[in-house]
Design a protein around this motif. Structure first.
Motif, PDB file in Angstrom:
ATOM      1  N   GLN A   1      -3.362  -9.405   8.095  1.00  0.00           N
ATOM      2  CA  GLN A   1      -4.355  -9.451   9.172  1.00  0.00           C
ATOM      3  C   GLN A   1      -4.615 -10.879   9.621  1.00  0.00           C
TER       4      GLN A   1
ATOM      5  N   GLY B   1       2.845  -7.351   4.820  1.00  0.00           N
ATOM      6  CA  GLY B   1       1.613  -7.248   5.599  1.00  0.00           C
ATOM      7  C   GLY B   1       1.757  -7.806   6.995  1.00  0.00           C
TER       8      GLY B   1
ATOM      9  N   LYS C   1      -1.021  -8.222   1.087  1.00  0.00           N
ATOM     10  CA  LYS C   1      -0.516  -7.355   2.158  1.00  0.00           C
ATOM     11  C   LYS C   1      -1.520  -7.230   3.300  1.00  0.00           C
ATOM     12  N   HIS C   2      -2.732  -6.815   2.969  1.00  0.00           N
ATOM     13  CA  HIS C   2      -3.673  -6.496   4.040  1.00  0.00           C
ATOM     14  C   HIS C   2      -4.433  -7.711   4.558  1.00  0.00           C
TER      15      HIS C   2
ATOM     16  N   HIS D   1       3.909  -5.422   9.146  1.00  0.00           N
ATOM     17  CA  HIS D   1       3.221  -4.175   9.489  1.00  0.00           C
ATOM     18  C   HIS D   1       2.106  -4.407  10.495  1.00  0.00           C
ATOM     19  N   TYR D   2       1.322  -5.474  10.326  1.00  0.00           N
ATOM     20  CA  TYR D   2       0.226  -5.722  11.273  1.00  0.00           C
ATOM     21  C   TYR D   2       0.762  -6.091  12.654  1.00  0.00           C
TER      22      TYR D   2
END
Length: 403
Positions: free
Chosen positions: A188, A218, A183-184, A221-222
């Motif tokens: 990113q 991810g 996700k992160h 959202h980013y």
């Protein structure tokens, strides 16, 4: 073969890049120290197929400190030649180069299996599939292995189901990896890579993300956090429901090949499945749309069909192609449909902290395979819960999360 000056320069560049990465991966540093004392991999040969970039080099150093003999290759299109030169300078057997064809990549995978590993560190289940195809001694010597990706886990539980006579810990089944890396870190790195490769603006631009698994979440959202307008394509009802509650426009395949194709300016596939962007999509996609993939295999965008139906193809940069369509529209294809966050002149991939966590999962899972394969069942299985929780504790301490 005596190394040339160019080889030495390349290895030196790789060493410089790895030095910085190593200094920012405290979890692997602690594991490397423990492995050097305990030598859990002594007497084992680990065959690896995984992206060959600086963070992976630190993982290999860690396994070697534990006594492992390593025979490795990268994944197609993501190998970094300076890292290969650096690892060869350490005495490791490493196959592969940045410009390898798919045929050469398959030959590299075969060469790893030819070295007769007894543990596999796999990415996309290429090594597992190759060993199963060979049968005989290639299978009998294997005590087990790990698999990094969703795509590989799907293969092990799909086309290879019931044919894997050794334990495989699927790293991507870990909730810890799903949150921290998929996700992160993927979110990113994919958004950063889009900006780095194209130098285009995110705020106000219309993005369509295909897939709302952990990676798709991810990415979506980013993009939104940077001001992008985002729609999500998802065929699983529960994931689509989650995306809707998260505030995204949501549609299925019909929307992808219809209103979303005409609405979107950038399309990013993150499903792990083949044939997401197909001729039905190419027939209606908006003029000038950018097409990119962040899944492991280069099959989510049907690049062959796109180019077969094109009136012209022009390479604009090392990771950017303009594909002209017969009716006057054009699309922009990034990284030839391969994993975009490991493409271009200076690929970065996922963040150091996320890969420190992810590669510690790899290291401790491989240690379990080497030390106690009898505690594991044959076939694909998740990371043991106690390993997940131990790494979560270590990561929280490394982050200083209580401060």
């Amino acid at each position: 073969m005596t190394p040339t000056r160019a080889d030495t320069d390349l290895a030196d560049r790789g060493a410089d890049r790895v030095r910085w990465i190593r200094s920012r991966m405290p979890l692997l540093a602690a594991a490397r120290e423990a492995f050097a004392a305990d030598r859990p991999f002594a007497g084992h040969r680990i065959g690896m197929s995984l992206h060959l970039e600086p963070k992976t080099a630190v993982l290999l150093e860690t396994l070697a400190a534990g006594g492992a003999e390593l025979v490795a290759t990268g994944n197609h299109g993501s190998t970094q030649d300076d890292v290969v030169a650096f690892l060869r300078g350490l005495g490791m057997t490493v196959f592969g180069a940045r410009d390898d064809t798919m045929q050469q990549h398959h030959a590299n995978v075969a060469a790893v299996l030819d070295a007769e590993p007894d543990i596999l560190l796999d990415n996309g289940a290429d090594l597992a599939a190759g060993a199963i195809s060979r049968g005989g001694d290639a299978l009998e010597r294997l005590v087990g292995g790990t698999e990094e990706t969703t795509s590989g886990g799907d293969r092990l539980r799909g086309e290879l189901a019931g044919r894997v006579p050794f334990p495989v810990i699927v790293i991507n089944d870990s909730l810890l990896k799903a949150i921290g890396e998929n996700k992160h870190a993927v979110g990113q790195s994919v958004v950063e890579s889009f900006m780095r490769l194209t130098n285009l603006m995110v705020p106000g631009r219309r993005f369509v993300v295909a897939g709302y698994g952990w990676c798709g979440r991810g990415v979506a959202h980013y993009l939104r956090q940077l001001g992008g307008k985002v729609a999500v394509v998802e065929v699983d009802e529960l994931k689509a429901f989650e995306a809707a509650l998260d505030g995204f426009r949501v549609g299925g395949t019909e929307a992808l090949n219809g209103e979303f194709a005409r609405w979107g300016e950038v399309f990013i596939t993150a499903t792990g499945h083949a044939d997401i962007l197909t001729p039905a999509f190419f027939e209606v996609v908006a003029d000038g749309a950018v097409l990119a993939n962040c899944g492991h295999f280069p099959w989510e965008i049907d690049v062959a069909a796109l180019k077969a139906g094109a009136s012209g193809v022009e390479r604009l940069d090392d990771a950017i192609e303009r594909v002209d369509l017969p009716d006057g529209r054009h699309v922009v294809l990034l990284a030839d449909g391969r994993m975009m966050n490991l493409a271009g002149r200076e690929p970065k991939g996922n963040s150091l902290e996320a890969m420190d966590l992810g590669f510690l999962l790899q290291s401790l899972s491989l240690e379990r395979v080497a030390r106690d394969p009898g505690s594991l069942r044959d076939g694909a299985q998740p990371v043991p819960d106690e390993i997940d929780r131990e790494i979560a504790r270590r990561m929280l301490a490394a982050m200083g999360a209580d401060r």
